[in-house]
Write a protein that holds these residues in place. Structure first.
Motif, PDB file in Angstrom:
ATOM      1  N   GLY A  98      -7.200  -3.694  45.833  1.00 18.45           N
ATOM      2  CA  GLY A  98      -8.306  -3.389  44.931  1.00 18.45           C
ATOM      3  C   GLY A  98      -7.856  -2.495  43.783  1.00 18.45           C
ATOM      4  N   PRO A  99      -8.807  -2.092  42.923  1.00 15.55           N
ATOM      5  CA  PRO A  99      -8.441  -1.293  41.746  1.00 15.55           C
ATOM      6  C   PRO A  99      -7.975   0.113  42.118  1.00 15.55           C
ATOM      7  CG  PRO A  99     -10.815  -1.500  41.908  1.00 15.55           C
ATOM      8  CD  PRO A  99     -10.225  -2.379  42.971  1.00 15.55           C
ATOM      9  N   ARG A 100      -7.252   0.718  41.198  1.00 11.08           N
ATOM     10  CA  ARG A 100      -6.780   2.093  41.398  1.00 11.08           C
ATOM     11  C   ARG A 100      -7.978   3.039  41.498  1.00 11.08           C
ATOM     12  NH1 ARG A 100      -3.061  -0.180  37.862  1.00 11.08           N
ATOM     13  NH2 ARG A 100      -0.921   0.017  38.576  1.00 11.08           N
ATOM     14  N   ILE A 101      -7.889   3.999  42.384  1.00 12.71           N
ATOM     15  CA  ILE A 101      -8.942   5.007  42.527  1.00 12.71           C
ATOM     16  C   ILE A 101      -8.945   5.871  41.266  1.00 12.71           C
ATOM     17  CG2 ILE A 101      -9.692   7.024  43.849  1.00 12.71           C
ATOM     18  CD1 ILE A 101      -8.405   5.683  46.311  1.00 12.71           C
ATOM     19  N   GLY A 102     -10.109   6.060  40.684  1.00  6.89           N
ATOM     20  CA  GLY A 102     -10.232   6.855  39.471  1.00  6.89           C
ATOM     21  C   GLY A 102     -10.049   6.062  38.197  1.00  6.89           C
TER      22      GLY A 102
END
Length: 158
Positions: A98-102
């Motif tokens: 999934g996408p990078r956190i932040g």
């Protein structure tokens, strides 16, 4: 015996390159242990199978096979094998993590990313550029026959 080790190391560098392509796709999203595990799986199991399919004269995708599929595939310097293997693995890893956190706010809008170190980016580019001369030029697998030396020179200047 020495040639066998040189050939093994040469192929190892291609396998390692396929694994490092994945690192860019999953950067900042997986732990070091996960990186080491998938690197071992890619270089030890997935990459050798794909290489056999395309680079071995008996591989079903090889243009040198007695019965190639769709005329076979000719791949010089790993341009297809290395990048396809690494790219597909990176796509699978990025989709799974999934996408990078932040990276996105609560509404799904992208957040601004702070600037990066331009000096290190340029230095890395030059290191890759110089390394490619040996990597791609070495893919001719010889320079003592006229045609191979000619091909090596063409690879290094194009």
């Amino acid at each position: 015996a020495g040639y066998d080790w040189a050939g093994w190391f040469f192929q190892f560098t291609f396998a390692a390159a396929a694994a490092t392509i994945v690192s860019g796709g999953v950067a900042e999203r997986c732990a070091l242990v996960a990186y080491l595990v998938y690197s071992c799986v890619i270089t030890g199991f997935i990459y050798p199978v794909v290489v056999h399919w395309i680079w071995d004269s008996e591989g079903f995708m090889s243009a040198f096979s007695s019965a190639p599929i769709f005329g076979g595939c000719i791949d010089f310097a790993g341009s297809g094998v290395v990048h396809m293997t690494g790219g597909v693995a990176a796509l699978c890893g990025a989709a799974w993590l999934g996408p990078r956190i932040g990276r996105f706010d609560a509404d799904g809008k992208p957040l601004p990313m702070p600037g990066h170190n331009s000096v290190l980016a340029v230095l890395g580019t030059f290191i890759l550029w110089v390394g490619w001369y040996g990597f791609n030029g070495g893919s001719t697998l010889g320079v003592f026959v006229y045609e191979y030396g000619r091909d090596l020179a063409r690879v290094c200047v194009t």
